[in-house]
Design a protein around this motif. Structure first.
Motif, PDB file in Angstrom:
ATOM      1  N   THR A 221     -55.140 -84.511  39.160  1.00  0.00           N
ATOM      2  CA  THR A 221     -55.062 -85.724  39.986  1.00  0.00           C
ATOM      3  C   THR A 221     -55.769 -86.897  39.318  1.00  0.00           C
ATOM      4  O   THR A 221     -55.272 -88.030  39.340  1.00  0.00           O
ATOM      5  CB  THR A 221     -55.687 -85.475  41.375  1.00  0.00           C
ATOM      6  N   VAL A 225     -55.060 -91.299  38.732  1.00  0.00           N
ATOM      7  CA  VAL A 225     -55.953 -92.408  39.069  1.00  0.00           C
ATOM      8  C   VAL A 225     -56.158 -93.306  37.853  1.00  0.00           C
ATOM      9  O   VAL A 225     -56.129 -94.533  37.951  1.00  0.00           O
ATOM     10  CB  VAL A 225     -57.298 -91.875  39.585  1.00  0.00           C
ATOM     11  N   VAL A 238     -58.806 -90.671  46.190  1.00  0.00           N
ATOM     12  CA  VAL A 238     -58.441 -89.446  45.480  1.00  0.00           C
ATOM     13  C   VAL A 238     -58.867 -88.263  46.337  1.00  0.00           C
ATOM     14  O   VAL A 238     -60.040 -88.075  46.628  1.00  0.00           O
ATOM     15  CB  VAL A 238     -59.067 -89.396  44.066  1.00  0.00           C
ATOM     16  N   CYS A 285     -65.478 -88.896  39.362  1.00  0.00           N
ATOM     17  CA  CYS A 285     -65.141 -89.946  40.323  1.00  0.00           C
ATOM     18  C   CYS A 285     -66.200 -91.043  40.310  1.00  0.00           C
ATOM     19  O   CYS A 285     -65.891 -92.236  40.382  1.00  0.00           O
ATOM     20  CB  CYS A 285     -65.030 -89.352  41.728  1.00  0.00           C
TER      21      CYS A 285
END
Length: 348
Positions: A221, A225, A238, A285
């Motif tokens: 994933t 992003v 996310v 992140c």
């Protein structure tokens, strides 16, 4: 009752990161209160106390948001299992319980709409059906006091745009968070636009947050992003699943079990991420400056706690985070134990 928290937009504008625990469907299926297949949240009306308990668990573990468990609680899904009469009670109960827990804990409460499973980009009659499904769920969320609305797991940009339009029309000014699901093609959404085009369309349509949820694990994933983060100005969400997907098997639906058959859904346990993987995901992140971070299918409270801690938080559940210094064999303070730990370690 806890003090009323600042709103989603206010917190995002201040540069804060919002942690959002999801994954109710899979968690209740594991616990034996929800049927895999239709994946309808019947547990909401059959065992509402369990739903409220999981709301509290996720907040205890570090979630900033109580996401009402109305995912797949829409008219089309209830028609499939013959429970249309439970549609409004199911939604209102999930929303009311979420509001109660949010008020108790000083967190935000979000309404939730999802892919309708009936939308077809080539059949205009399904677009109006989809709109009506969204309309009633959004209106119930507003009436039950939602702070914002999450629309998620849309494979088609067209359906995501209908969801966003409905939130803007029926949501009484509540912010919209819209996330899409990306299957094997990592460059396009299901009805053709590129990822960048899709995210820009949602941003231009007025979404407060855009991004991705479900289907892909943390490490398939994050590349999505990275493709879009420099092309939109709003925060990116996310919310991956908790399974170890990779370039060969980028989605949980593509994973194979030990016999080469599809692992989804009942054999996915063997592919669960470790807590250290979730910590790595959270750290990544943080490095990317993402402001809306969560976990989707496969999530459980200990994973949410790990994510929160990796983002620099100390939620109440951190009181019970692992401390191996106290372990009788692997502990660092040998004075705590009378056993010959060196002998034990050799046996382990």
């Amino acid at each position: 009752m806890a003090a009323k928290p600042r709103g989603l937009l206010e917190r995002l504008k201040a540069g804060e990161t919002i942690i959002v625990a999801e994954g109710y469907l899979f968690e209740f299926e594991r616990r034996g209160y929800l049927k895999a297949g239709a994946f309808v949240p019947e547990v909401v009306v059959e065992h509402p106390e369990l739903v409220k308990g999981l709301y509290r668990e996720f907040v205890h573990a570090g979630s900033d948001v109580v996401l009402a468990f109305t995912y797949y609680g829409h008219r089309e899904k209830l028609r499939v299992i013959g429970r249309e009469a439970d549609l409004e009670p199911m939604n209102r109960t999930a929303l009311r319980l979420a509001r109660e827990v949010a008020d108790e804990t000083g967190t935000l409460m979000a309404g939730n709409i999802s892919n309708t499973t009936c939308y077809d980009p080539d059949k205009p009659e399904t677009h109006e059906q989809t709109r009506q499904i969204f309309k009633e769920q959004i209106e119930w969320a507003v009436e039950e006091g939602a702070d914002f609305i999450v629309g998620e797991t849309f494979g088609f940009l067209g359906e995501a745009m209908v969801a966003l339009e409905c939130i803007k029309e029926y949501g009484n000014g509540l912010p919209a968070v819209i996330t899409m699901v990306i299957h094997r093609d990592a460059d396009h959404v299901a009805d053709g636009p590129t990822l960048v085009e899709a995210m820009q369309a949602l941003e231009q349509g007025g979404a407060a947050v855009v991004g991705f949820n479900c289907c892909r694990g943390p490490f398939t994933t994050l590349p999505l992003v990275e493709k879009v983060k420099d092309h939109v100005k709003v925060p990116i969400a996310v919310n991956p699943v908790l399974y170890r997907t990779d370039e060969e098997y980028p989605t949980m639906q593509s994973l194979k079990n030990h016999k080469g058959a599809r692992a989804f859904p009942v054999d996915l346990d063997a592919f669960l991420c470790s807590r250290s993987m979730i910590a790595e995901f959270g750290q990544r992140c943080r490095q990317l400056g993402l402001q809306y971070v969560g976990l989707c299918c496969g999530n459980a409270s200990h994973f949410t706690r790990t994510l929160a801690e990796s983002l620099g938080r100390t939620p109440p559940a951190s009181k019970y985070s692992p401390d191996m210094s106290q372990h009788f064999a692997y502990g660092t303070d040998k004075k705590l134990h009378s056993l010959n730990t060196e002998k034990v370690v050799k046996l382990l």
